[in-house]
Design an enzyme around this catalytic site. Structure first.
Site, mmCIF file in Angstrom:
data_model
loop_
_atom_site.group_PDB
_atom_site.id
_atom_site.type_symbol
_atom_site.label_atom_id
_atom_site.label_comp_id
_atom_site.label_asym_id
_atom_site.label_seq_id
_atom_site.Cartn_x
_atom_site.Cartn_y
_atom_site.Cartn_z
ATOM 1 N N SER A 131 0.801 -1.225 0.000
ATOM 2 C CA SER A 131 0.000 0.000 0.000
ATOM 3 C C SER A 131 0.834 1.275 0.000
ATOM 4 O O SER A 131 0.326 2.349 -0.323
ATOM 5 C CB SER A 131 -0.942 0.010 1.207
ATOM 6 O OG SER A 131 -0.206 0.125 2.409
ATOM 7 N N LYS A 203 0.585 4.738 6.852
ATOM 8 C CA LYS A 203 0.028 5.550 5.771
ATOM 9 C C LYS A 203 0.653 6.940 5.819
ATOM 10 O O LYS A 203 1.331 7.312 6.774
ATOM 11 C CB LYS A 203 -1.488 5.683 5.901
ATOM 12 C CG LYS A 203 -2.257 4.364 5.968
ATOM 13 C CD LYS A 203 -2.226 3.615 4.662
ATOM 14 C CE LYS A 203 -3.031 2.319 4.762
ATOM 15 N NZ LYS A 203 -2.909 1.505 3.525
#
Length: 353
Positions: A131, A203
Site C-alpha cells: 500500500s 500511511k
C-alpha cells in the site's frame, strides 16, 4: 739470639707458615678462584704429591668434577617455567567459563533495554503490504519515532504508524500462533519489527484537523484547503509500463474533524485507506490518539536504507496560510455577530432609562 733460635725461624719459613685465620677475599677473586679450581685439581692429580705438601694434608681426587653451584639454579628455572605456564592455562579456562556464565545475563539486559526503548522511544516495524509502494516495499523495516508527537503536532506529509484496532480491518491476515512457544516468538518478532502486527497500519497523512481534502480538481490533482498537491514524487509508478497512479480513482470531498487525520497510501490503486472507510465513524479519518509514531528511516534491507522526509509539496506557503485561516474563521464570524447583539442590547438599556 742463639743459633738454635735462628734455625727454628728458618725451618718455619721453609715449611710455609699459613695463618689459620681466613683471609678476606673480594667477590671477584672468589669467582676467579672457583673458575681456576678444576684446572688446579687436574694439574695436581697429574703431577702427584710434592715435597712441599704438608703432612696429612687432604688433596682433591684426580678428575673430580667442578663445583655444580649453577646446576640447582638451572633446574629451579626449568621447574619455575613449567609452573608458570599452568596459571596462564587456568586463567584462560576461568575466563572462558565466566563468559558463558555471563552471556545469559548480557542477553537478558539487552532484551530489557530494547523493550524499554521500544515502549517509549523508537520501535521497528515490518512492512507487510504494497500500500505504500514505491516509498516502502514489502519486507522493509522502518524505525518509528514515538517521542516526536510529544513535542509537535502531526504534519501533512508525515508517514505515520497507527493502531486500527476496532476501526479498520487488517490489510494482511496474520495467522494466530498455535502454541505458547509460537506466541512468545511472535511477540518478540513483533516487538523488534521482524513480523507484522495485526492492527498496525502505515500511511501518509494528507489532511490534519480542520483541513478540507478534495479530489480532484480540473487537472486531476488532489487539493487540501483549495491548494493543489504535486504528488509525483511519491505516488506509485509501475516499473514496467512507467505509468503513475492517479491521486484517486474515486472522487471525494471531506472535512477532517478535530482530533482526526485523513491518511492515504502512496500506492493508491491497492491502498485500503481513509477513502474506503468513509462510512465508518469519523468519516474515514483515524483518531489522532491512535498514532504510534512517525516513520523516519528505512533500516532494512541494507540496499534500501534511506530517510523518509516530508515531500516539498506539503511545505507550500499557500497551503499553510490557508490552514492558518481556517481555525480563525469561526472565531472571526463569532466576533462579527457579537457586535450587533451588543449594540442592540445597549440601545434597549438606554431607552428604558
Amino acid at each position: 739470639m742463639t743459633d738454635e733460635d735462628d734455625r727454628r725461624n728458618v725451618r718455619s719459613e721453609a715449611e710455609g707458615a699459613v695463618p689459620n685465620e681466613k683471609q678476606a677475599v673480594t667477590p671477584g677473586e672468589d669467582a676467579a678462584d672457583r673458575a681456576d679450581a678444576p684446572a688446579a685439581v687436574e694439574a695436581a692429580g697429574s703431577a702427584g704429591p710434592t715435597d712441599d705438601a704438608s703432612p696429612g694434608e687432604d688433596r682433591p681426587a684426580a678428575g673430580a668434577a667442578p663445583s655444580g653451584a649453577d646446576e640447582p639454579a638451572d633446574r629451579t628455572d626449568e621447574a619455575g617455567s613449567s609452573d608458570d605456564s599452568d596459571p596462564d592455562a587456568d586463567g584462560k579456562d576461568k575466563k572462558q567459563g565466566s563468559f558463558w556464565k555471563e552471556l545469559p545475563i548480557l542477553i537478558g539486559v539487552a532484551l530489557i533495554l530494547a523493550l524499554v526503548i521500544k515502549a517509549f522511544a523508537v520501535q521497528a516495524f515490518y512492512i507487510p503490504s504494497a500500500s505504500m509502494e514505491n516509498t516502502l516495499q514489502i519486507g522493509d523495516r522502518v524505525l518509528v519515532n514515538k517521542l516526536v508527537y510529544h513535542t509537535r503536532d502531526v504534519k501533512r506529509g508525515d508517514i505515520v504508524v497507527f493502531n486500527g484496532l476496532d476501526s479498520w480491518n487488517s490489510e494482511v491476515e496474520v495467522p494466530e500462533p498455535a502454541n505458547p512457544v509460537s506466541r512468545v516468538a511472535h511477540w518478540i518478532g513483533n516487538a523488534f519489527g521482524v513480523v507484522p502486527g495485526e492492527k498496525d497500519y502505515i500511511k501518509r497523512v494528507i489532511g490534519t484537523p480542520g483541513d478540507r481534502v478534495k479530489c480532484c480538481d480540473s487537472k486531476g490533482r488532489m487539493t487540501v484547503n483549495g491548494v493543489p498537491l504535486d504528488e509525483t514524487s511519491y505516488l506509485y509508478t509501475d516499473p514496467v509500463t512507467g505509468e503513475q497512479n492517479k491521486p484517486s480513482e474515486e472522487p471525494f470531498d471531506v472535512t477532517v474533524q478535530p482530533g482526526s487525520l485523513w491518511v492515504m497510501g502512496d500506492h493508491r490503486e491497492v491502498s485500503y485507506d481513509s477513502r474506503q472507510h468513509r462510512g465508518d465513524p469519523g468519516g474515514g479519518a483515524i483518531p489522532e490518539n491512535r498514532v504510534i509514531g512517525r516513520a523516519f528511516v528505512v533500516v532494512w534491507p541494507l540496499d534500501r536504507v534511506d530517510t523518509l522526509p516530508i515531500p516539498d509539496t506539503f511545505e507550500q506557503p499557500a497551503l499553510n496560510a490557508a490552514a492558518t485561516l481556517l481555525p480563525a474563521t469561526p472565531l472571526a464570524l463569532g466576533f462579527a455577530g457579537a457586535f450587533p447583539v451588543v449594540w442592540l442590547h445597549r440601545r434597549l438599556r438606554l431607552r428604558r432609562r
